[in-house]
Design a protein around this motif. Sequence first.
Motif, PDB file in Angstrom:
ATOM      1  N   PHE A 171       0.840  -1.203   0.000  1.00 41.27           N
ATOM      2  CA  PHE A 171       0.000   0.000   0.000  1.00 41.27           C
ATOM      3  C   PHE A 171       0.871   1.249   0.000  1.00 41.27           C
ATOM      4  CE2 PHE A 171      -1.629   3.374   2.819  1.00 41.27           C
ATOM      5  CZ  PHE A 171      -2.675   3.838   2.027  1.00 41.27           C
ATOM      6  N   GLY A 172       0.523   2.190  -0.859  1.00 41.18           N
ATOM      7  CA  GLY A 172       1.259   3.448  -0.913  1.00 41.18           C
ATOM      8  C   GLY A 172       2.175   3.555  -2.105  1.00 41.18           C
ATOM      9  N   TYR A 173       2.353   2.429  -2.830  1.00 42.33           N
ATOM     10  CA  TYR A 173       3.201   2.447  -4.014  1.00 42.33           C
ATOM     11  C   TYR A 173       2.376   2.050  -5.227  1.00 42.33           C
ATOM     12  CZ  TYR A 173       7.168   2.858  -0.886  1.00 42.33           C
ATOM     13  OH  TYR A 173       8.047   3.314   0.055  1.00 42.33           O
ATOM     14  N   VAL A 174       2.711   2.639  -6.362  1.00 41.57           N
ATOM     15  CA  VAL A 174       2.006   2.369  -7.612  1.00 41.57           C
ATOM     16  C   VAL A 174       2.980   1.711  -8.580  1.00 41.57           C
ATOM     17  CG1 VAL A 174       0.754   3.358  -9.561  1.00 41.57           C
ATOM     18  CG2 VAL A 174       0.501   4.361  -7.270  1.00 41.57           C
ATOM     19  N   LYS A 175       2.561   0.561  -9.112  1.00 45.42           N
ATOM     20  CA  LYS A 175       3.365  -0.145 -10.111  1.00 45.42           C
ATOM     21  C   LYS A 175       2.695   0.033 -11.472  1.00 45.42           C
ATOM     22  CE  LYS A 175       4.978  -4.752 -11.434  1.00 45.42           C
ATOM     23  NZ  LYS A 175       4.941  -6.206 -11.097  1.00 45.42           N
ATOM     24  N   PRO A 243      11.356  -2.596   4.950  1.00 43.12           N
ATOM     25  CA  PRO A 243      12.381  -1.572   4.687  1.00 43.12           C
ATOM     26  C   PRO A 243      12.112  -0.755   3.421  1.00 43.12           C
ATOM     27  CG  PRO A 243      13.216  -3.763   4.157  1.00 43.12           C
ATOM     28  CD  PRO A 243      11.896  -3.961   4.835  1.00 43.12           C
ATOM     29  N   ILE A 244      11.139  -1.170   2.588  1.00 45.40           N
ATOM     30  CA  ILE A 244      10.822  -0.385   1.399  1.00 45.40           C
ATOM     31  C   ILE A 244      10.354   1.009   1.781  1.00 45.40           C
ATOM     32  CG2 ILE A 244       8.399  -1.072   1.220  1.00 45.40           C
ATOM     33  CD1 ILE A 244      10.885  -0.579  -1.700  1.00 45.40           C
ATOM     34  N   LEU A 245       9.788   1.179   3.003  1.00 46.96           N
ATOM     35  CA  LEU A 245       9.353   2.502   3.461  1.00 46.96           C
ATOM     36  C   LEU A 245      10.535   3.439   3.658  1.00 46.96           C
ATOM     37  CD1 LEU A 245       6.544   1.526   6.005  1.00 46.96           C
ATOM     38  CD2 LEU A 245       6.304   2.217   3.622  1.00 46.96           C
ATOM     39  N   LYS A 246      11.735   2.855   3.772  1.00 46.94           N
ATOM     40  CA  LYS A 246      12.952   3.665   3.867  1.00 46.94           C
ATOM     41  C   LYS A 246      13.691   3.696   2.532  1.00 46.94           C
ATOM     42  CE  LYS A 246      14.572   1.237   7.300  1.00 46.94           C
ATOM     43  NZ  LYS A 246      15.479   0.772   8.401  1.00 46.94           N
TER      44      LYS A 246
END
Length: 272
Positions: A171-175, A243-246
């Motif tokens: 959630f929060g990322y667009v592919k 860790p993708i949030l960082k």
Amino acid sequence: MSMIYLDPQLTPKDGRTLQAIAITRISTVHQDPRSNEDQLALVQQWVADRFDGPVEWTQISGQGSGENLNRQEVLDAENLVASGQFDLVILEDLSRHLRRAHATIFCESCEDTNTRLIAINDNIDTAKDWQLSAFFASIKAEQYNRDTSKRIKRSLRHRFTQGGIVQTVIFGYVKPTGARSDSDLQKDPEAEPIYDEWFRRLEEGQSFSEIADWLNEQQVPTGRYFPSKRWTCKMVGRITRNPILKGVRERNRKVSRRQNSSGKYRSENADP
């Protein structure tokens, strides 16, 4: 067409009809299921070229890994062979049924019940000296699998370090459609204030369950790659620690290890 000579000849136990078991298998759902029928046609033609009497066929057909010993087809084959009512077990190659030492044990079971086993491509025939051929066939199949696995892992590891292997996103990322690299990913601007509030609540001491309740109350979507449409404590915890949030992507935190007793694979934590 003249018959192909086979020594020793195929001989029915009842002197009339050859009772034959054809074992066929495909590995995954991505393989064409018609391959099972292609394998059946192959072994039937092989027998027809070498035996001119009537043949009654029993097919054991399935889909799954040859390493998995818990497949129903394995039990079915063992029971049919143990009955002693069959003259022949035939298959394209031994790994179509079993691998490793279990393939050799199955050959021995056939030999014990005077049921001839023939693996065409492996040149295995239990009416002759077959043990060495079965051993090398098993080792060959095992080594081929390991070499293939290493090549795939090597390729994926390299592509990942180059920013590739973009699969699912949280959630929060667009592919975008056709995305091939992590540089193609985009942040969803509507998710930024939600994450700000999410972590503010965590810093105040709220639990993952409370965050999940808040997200559900706000009707925040879980994202296109989550099977559930409602947030749970586990989902919130997993994303919070991601860790993708960082801005850091990870791969191979888990590895699969084969359980030799069953042939199934179990996910375990990878070495650091």
